[in-house]
Design a protein around this motif. Structure first.
Motif, PDB file in Angstrom:
ATOM      1  N   ILE A   1      91.810  52.187  73.908  1.00 55.84           N
ATOM      2  CA  ILE A   1      91.785  52.307  75.369  1.00 55.84           C
ATOM      3  C   ILE A   1      90.339  52.420  75.843  1.00 55.84           C
ATOM      4  O   ILE A   1      89.639  53.375  75.493  1.00 55.84           O
ATOM      5  CB  ILE A   1      92.586  53.542  75.829  1.00 55.84           C
ATOM      6  CG1 ILE A   1      93.990  53.528  75.237  1.00 55.84           C
ATOM      7  CG2 ILE A   1      92.628  53.627  77.342  1.00 55.84           C
ATOM      8  CD1 ILE A   1      94.824  52.360  75.667  1.00 55.84           C
ATOM      9  N   THR A   2      89.894  51.448  76.623  1.00 48.77           N
ATOM     10  CA  THR A   2      88.560  51.511  77.229  1.00 48.77           C
ATOM     11  C   THR A   2      88.596  52.428  78.455  1.00 48.77           C
ATOM     12  O   THR A   2      89.660  52.868  78.890  1.00 48.77           O
ATOM     13  CB  THR A   2      88.093  50.115  77.649  1.00 48.77           C
ATOM     14  OG1 THR A   2      89.003  49.606  78.633  1.00 48.77           O
ATOM     15  CG2 THR A   2      88.058  49.164  76.452  1.00 48.77           C
TER      16      THR A   2
ATOM     17  N   ALA B   1      86.733  44.640  69.973  1.00 46.26           N
ATOM     18  CA  ALA B   1      87.899  44.202  69.196  1.00 46.26           C
ATOM     19  C   ALA B   1      87.479  43.540  67.895  1.00 46.26           C
ATOM     20  O   ALA B   1      88.126  43.724  66.852  1.00 46.26           O
ATOM     21  CB  ALA B   1      88.749  43.242  70.026  1.00 46.26           C
ATOM     22  N   GLN B   2      86.391  42.778  67.928  1.00 48.10           N
ATOM     23  CA  GLN B   2      85.925  42.130  66.705  1.00 48.10           C
ATOM     24  C   GLN B   2      85.360  43.151  65.714  1.00 48.10           C
ATOM     25  O   GLN B   2      85.540  43.038  64.508  1.00 48.10           O
ATOM     26  CB  GLN B   2      84.876  41.073  67.038  1.00 48.10           C
ATOM     27  CG  GLN B   2      85.343  40.015  68.033  1.00 48.10           C
ATOM     28  CD  GLN B   2      86.726  39.466  67.716  1.00 48.10           C
ATOM     29  OE1 GLN B   2      86.993  39.008  66.608  1.00 48.10           O
ATOM     30  NE2 GLN B   2      87.617  39.522  68.694  1.00 48.10           N
TER      31      GLN B   2
ATOM     32  N   ALA C   1      93.335  55.043  70.321  1.00 47.09           N
ATOM     33  CA  ALA C   1      91.950  55.513  70.276  1.00 47.09           C
ATOM     34  C   ALA C   1      91.411  55.442  71.698  1.00 47.09           C
ATOM     35  O   ALA C   1      91.360  54.354  72.288  1.00 47.09           O
ATOM     36  CB  ALA C   1      91.108  54.655  69.343  1.00 47.09           C
ATOM     37  N   ILE C   2      91.030  56.595  72.256  1.00 43.23           N
ATOM     38  CA  ILE C   2      90.558  56.652  73.638  1.00 43.23           C
ATOM     39  C   ILE C   2      89.032  56.667  73.608  1.00 43.23           C
ATOM     40  O   ILE C   2      88.404  57.686  73.309  1.00 43.23           O
ATOM     41  CB  ILE C   2      91.100  57.895  74.365  1.00 43.23           C
ATOM     42  CG1 ILE C   2      92.579  58.116  74.030  1.00 43.23           C
ATOM     43  CG2 ILE C   2      90.886  57.752  75.865  1.00 43.23           C
ATOM     44  CD1 ILE C   2      93.494  56.983  74.433  1.00 43.23           C
ATOM     45  N   VAL C   3      88.422  55.523  73.894  1.00 35.69           N
ATOM     46  CA  VAL C   3      86.973  55.367  73.748  1.00 35.69           C
ATOM     47  C   VAL C   3      86.188  56.338  74.633  1.00 35.69           C
ATOM     48  O   VAL C   3      85.249  56.985  74.146  1.00 35.69           O
ATOM     49  CB  VAL C   3      86.557  53.907  74.015  1.00 35.69           C
ATOM     50  CG1 VAL C   3      85.036  53.768  73.970  1.00 35.69           C
ATOM     51  CG2 VAL C   3      87.197  52.975  72.983  1.00 35.69           C
ATOM     52  N   PRO C   4      86.516  56.499  75.927  1.00 35.43           N
ATOM     53  CA  PRO C   4      85.696  57.407  76.749  1.00 35.43           C
ATOM     54  C   PRO C   4      85.818  58.870  76.348  1.00 35.43           C
ATOM     55  O   PRO C   4      85.019  59.694  76.803  1.00 35.43           O
ATOM     56  CB  PRO C   4      86.240  57.174  78.170  1.00 35.43           C
ATOM     57  CG  PRO C   4      87.603  56.622  77.983  1.00 35.43           C
ATOM     58  CD  PRO C   4      87.541  55.806  76.730  1.00 35.43           C
ATOM     59  N   TRP C   5      86.776  59.217  75.506  1.00 29.51           N
ATOM     60  CA  TRP C   5      86.924  60.591  75.035  1.00 29.51           C
ATOM     61  C   TRP C   5      86.187  60.835  73.721  1.00 29.51           C
ATOM     62  O   TRP C   5      86.341  61.892  73.115  1.00 29.51           O
ATOM     63  CB  TRP C   5      88.397  60.941  74.862  1.00 29.51           C
ATOM     64  CG  TRP C   5      89.190  60.938  76.139  1.00 29.51           C
ATOM     65  CD1 TRP C   5      88.723  60.724  77.403  1.00 29.51           C
ATOM     66  CD2 TRP C   5      90.602  61.146  76.260  1.00 29.51           C
ATOM     67  NE1 TRP C   5      89.746  60.791  78.312  1.00 29.51           N
ATOM     68  CE2 TRP C   5      90.914  61.049  77.651  1.00 29.51           C
ATOM     69  CE3 TRP C   5      91.623  61.399  75.366  1.00 29.51           C
ATOM     70  CZ2 TRP C   5      92.215  61.211  78.134  1.00 29.51           C
ATOM     71  CZ3 TRP C   5      92.918  61.556  75.842  1.00 29.51           C
ATOM     72  CH2 TRP C   5      93.206  61.466  77.213  1.00 29.51           C
ATOM     73  N   GLY C   6      85.430  59.865  73.250  1.00 27.34           N
ATOM     74  CA  GLY C   6      84.638  60.068  72.041  1.00 27.34           C
ATOM     75  C   GLY C   6      85.329  59.700  70.757  1.00 27.34           C
ATOM     76  O   GLY C   6      84.963  60.208  69.686  1.00 27.34           O
ATOM     77  N   ALA C   7      86.313  58.794  70.803  1.00 28.76           N
ATOM     78  CA  ALA C   7      87.015  58.408  69.582  1.00 28.76           C
ATOM     79  C   ALA C   7      86.076  57.762  68.565  1.00 28.76           C
ATOM     80  O   ALA C   7      86.248  57.929  67.358  1.00 28.76           O
ATOM     81  CB  ALA C   7      88.165  57.453  69.917  1.00 28.76           C
ATOM     82  N   LEU C   8      85.078  57.037  69.059  1.00 24.94           N
ATOM     83  CA  LEU C   8      84.159  56.326  68.168  1.00 24.94           C
ATOM     84  C   LEU C   8      82.839  57.090  68.103  1.00 24.94           C
ATOM     85  O   LEU C   8      81.919  56.856  68.885  1.00 24.94           O
ATOM     86  CB  LEU C   8      83.950  54.890  68.650  1.00 24.94           C
ATOM     87  CG  LEU C   8      85.229  54.047  68.765  1.00 24.94           C
ATOM     88  CD1 LEU C   8      84.913  52.661  69.309  1.00 24.94           C
ATOM     89  CD2 LEU C   8      85.943  53.960  67.418  1.00 24.94           C
TER      90      LEU C   8
ATOM     91  N   ALA D   1      80.896  51.982  70.858  1.00 18.91           N
ATOM     92  CA  ALA D   1      81.658  52.426  72.028  1.00 18.91           C
ATOM     93  C   ALA D   1      81.156  51.787  73.311  1.00 18.91           C
ATOM     94  O   ALA D   1      81.909  51.687  74.289  1.00 18.91           O
ATOM     95  CB  ALA D   1      81.609  53.950  72.138  1.00 18.91           C
ATOM     96  N   GLY D   2      79.918  51.339  73.342  1.00 16.90           N
ATOM     97  CA  GLY D   2      79.360  50.729  74.542  1.00 16.90           C
ATOM     98  C   GLY D   2      79.534  49.233  74.613  1.00 16.90           C
ATOM     99  O   GLY D   2      79.106  48.604  75.586  1.00 16.90           O
ATOM    100  N   LEU D   3      80.164  48.628  73.613  1.00 11.55           N
ATOM    101  CA  LEU D   3      80.344  47.176  73.609  1.00 11.55           C
ATOM    102  C   LEU D   3      81.436  46.758  74.585  1.00 11.55           C
ATOM    103  O   LEU D   3      82.381  47.512  74.840  1.00 11.55           O
ATOM    104  CB  LEU D   3      80.718  46.701  72.202  1.00 11.55           C
ATOM    105  CG  LEU D   3      79.660  46.840  71.107  1.00 11.55           C
ATOM    106  CD1 LEU D   3      80.257  46.464  69.756  1.00 11.55           C
ATOM    107  CD2 LEU D   3      78.441  45.979  71.411  1.00 11.55           C
TER     108      LEU D   3
END
Length: 701
Positions: A211-212, A300-301, A276-283, A292-294
């Protein structure tokens, strides 16, 4: 006179011939799954049982016609096992962490990926139908693998705020979901996401939806979590209420950066989606770099490459490292009752099948076996605790010679994938430990040994191999088997006072190492670094490899973190402010909580390092600092080529450090002026930590 029947055909009845052999652990698994003994294999191939045991342990390899016959036998077994019928109860057994009955097809890696390539253009989404796939070139490792139709669109999708779901290989799906429950339904049906099991006794990977920030807003999720300690949505949040109303569940961890939404298995059908929730720091930036900034298509790649080469992530890289162990060697398998013909779950030979308590010296201070022995606040001494950790050592500046001080540079060399290389073919305990007194040391028996190694003389210009701080031990202490075996290798007599040994043992981490090695090598190839390069060419390629492709550099960082994090997770400590020493914590209930295995890997890595440093010491080269898998030497020039010794034939010194991309070989970590290194030593700091201009620990190295 009738010809004598082929003994291999007598076992198999039929089967194609090939010369490729599976890895040693897989040979043993195929034999035991087929119900054959080593003696039966030996009789069919006209060899001894000991020879077969050597093949299955990786100590030796068959040759010539015997190799061809053995390959034919194993291939036939694999074919017949794969064709075995699967009872209807198998999937339900998997949901309860038991193995499935043999699947209908051989195990295949996840859906093929595209090597590093630009993201595709957005396909119009008005039709809400999957867009066409962009033509893709498969990686060599996957060229013979058919895509599982259940997971036709790959292991994961990265969801953007406009409903675009970016998948592996450049595919863009249209996702109409605007709530989490609707997204779960979409992921389990129309999306065709997931990945096949990595072992026939394991479980298929659940779909992963990433999730972006814009997708989080679309789904009604907050931009950030207010609960920074628990890292989860409040129970009364509207998204949690939606999940409950739709008869879905979340795990005890709740809906956080890595969330799991599921329903209990029904009729053997597993229903689960990972988020995976990217803005919550998953990565985590320490593992994934700037991934996370891509943009969603590029992310996805990146994640698709990791999922295809390693495993579909379902948490941090440390969690993925541990999950990979279980996925490759599941704890259980299906066993057929000879009398009734019924299938049931049973232990999987060669795996970690049940939680076991550690021996007291192997346990961390908080563990109940320790708190039961010592009063609160007691600081255990070396004869009470196993302290197998990576090196953190600097040489006494007073021991620098005039010749060394005349060299203008300090150069660091770093071992590639040091912990993974140490895990390769490492014999580790599988079951509980047995406590014995005054044992004879057996290097083939994994465990912990109380022995005095303080009498062994080591040149003070080298770190002592028996302690992580490199200082000579001052009496009896606990050591893992690889450490004591090295003392014997150096020609010294050892007499342990006590030991905790594991008589059930095997190369549990072999397949884990192989998978991560292949992932690492494939990623390095994408970054322009391949095996077989000349040394100067290799160093030049390493200088620029992180700039070749930002996405693939993130995959590389994640693979390295998976190795180190996975080994560290074997001794996960208790978490949470409410914990009290002496209480059990959740990690203790899993078979993969094994501090003894962690100790053995770190011990083997440290000994591997010392063995090579000792080789260089034999030609007069001594390090000035060591940090884990990085050693710093003084040099006439800024490159490792300026100090690494050569033979008269201009080859690398046998047994020493060798430049190259493969795990266990070394790369240049960085160089600094000699006076910089000396000043660091004088101040008590470790030059190896800062040799590349940054803090190695902060960089995740």
């Amino acid at each position: 006179m009738a010809s004598k029947p082929d003994p291999v055909d007598a076992l198999l009845k039929s089967g194609p011939r090939r010369t490729h052999l599976p890895e040693p652990a897989e040979r043993a698994r195929l034999r035991t799954d087929y119900g054959l003994t080593q003696s039966e294999i030996a009789a069919a191939l006209d060899v001894t049982r000991t020879t077969v045991a050597g093949w299955e342990a990786g100590r030796s390899e068959p040759q010539g016609t015997t190799r061809a016959a053995y390959a034919k036998l194993l291939e036939g077994i694999a074919t017949q096992l794969a064709a075995a019928p699967e009872p209807g109860t198998a999937r339900a057994a998997q949901e309860a962490q038991v193995a499935a009955v043999p699947p209908e097809r051989p195990t295949a890696p996840a859906a093929p990926e595209i090597p590093a390539m630009p993201p595709p253009a957005r396909t119009p989404s008005a039709s809400r139908r999957p867009a066409a796939k962009r033509p893709a070139t498969r990686e060599p490792a996957n060229t013979a693998v058919a895509v599982d139709p259940r997971f036709a669109n790959g292991p994961l999708a990265v969801l953007d705020g406009d409903g675009s779901a970016y998948c592996v290989g450049g595919l863009v799906l249209d996702c109409p979901a605007t709530t989490v429950p609707a997204l779960v339904d979409w992921a389990l049906t129309e999306a065709q996401l997931g990945a096949p099991r990595l072992n026939r006794n394991g479980k298929d990977a659940d779909p992963l939806v990433v999730i972006t920030a814009s997708a989080a807003e679309r789904l009604g999720l907050p931009a950030a979590l207010e609960d920074r300690r628990g890292l989860r949505l409040p129970e009364d949040h509207k998204v949690n209420k939606q999940i409950v109303r739709a008869n879905w569940k979340t795990t005890r961890r709740g809906f956080g950066p890595w969330a799991r939404v599921y329903r209990p298995a029904q009729a053997g059908r597993r229903q689960c989606v990972q988020f995976a929730i990217v803005p919550w720091g998953a990565l985590d930036v320490r593992a994934w770099g700037e991934a996370a900034g891509l943009p969603a298509a590029e992310l996805a790649q990146v994640l698709g490459a990791y999922a295809t080469r390693v495993i579909t992530p379902r948490g941090s890289c440390a969690v993925s490292g541990l999950e990979l162990m279980t996925a490759l060697r599941p704890p259980t398998r299906a066993v057929k009752d000879a009398a009734t013909g019924a299938w049931s779950s049973g232990p999987n030979p060669g795996s970690l099948t049940a939680p076991v308590d550690p021996a007291p010296p192997e346990a961390p201070d908080e563990h109940p076996v320790v708190t039961a022995l010592y009063p609160r606040g007691h600081r255990r001494t070396p004869d009470e605790v196993l302290d197998e950790e990576a090196y953190e050592w600097i040489r006494d500046p007073e021991l620098l010679t005039d010749e060394e001080c005349a060299k203008p540079y300090a150069v660091g060399i770093d071992v590639n994938m040091a912990f993974a290389a140490a895990a390769n073919r490492l014999n580790v305990g599988l079951g509980p430990a047995a406590h014995i007194h005054n044992p004879a040391f057996d290097p083939k028996l994994p465990g912990s040994w109380l022995v005095d190694l303080s009498h062994i003389e080591i040149d003070r210009r080298l770190p002592n191999p028996f302690t992580p701080h490199g200082v000579r031990p001052d009496g009896p202490a606990w050591y893992a088997t690889p450490t004591v075996a090295y003392a014997v290798e150096l020609g010294h007599r050892v007499q342990p006072e006590r030991a905790y040994v594991r008589r059930e043992h095997g190369p549990y981490l072999d397949s884990w190492y192989s998978r991560l090695r292949d992932a690492y090598m494939a990623t390095m190839e994408q970054l322009g670094v391949v095996s077989g390069m000349g040394e100067a060419e290799f160093l030049a390629a390493m200088d620029r490899h992180k700039q070749v492709d930002v996405g693939q550099a993130a995959v590389l960082s994640a693979i390295k973190s998976t190795v180190k994090g996975g080994i560290g997770k074997l001794r996960e400590r208790p978490q949470g402010v409410g914990y009290r020493p002496g209480e059990r914590w959740p990690a203790l209930e899993r078979p993969t909580w094994r501090p003894d295995i962690r100790a053995a890997v770190i011990s083997a890595a440290r000994i591997n390092m010392h063995r090579k440093m000792l080789k260089l010491a034999g030609v007069g080269l001594f390090p000035v600092a060591v940090l884990s898998d990085c050693a710093v030497y003084l040099s006439d020039g800024p490159s490792p080529l300026d100090f690494l010794p050569r033979t008269p034939e201009d080859k690398p010194l046998p047994g020493g450090f060798r430049l190259g991309v493969s795990p266990g070989m070394v790369k240049c970590e960085g160089s600094q002026p000699m006076m910089w290194a000396v000043q660091m030593l004088d101040q008590g700091h470790n030059p190896a930590r800062h040799i590349k201009g940054t803090d190695a620990s902060a960089d995740g190295e």
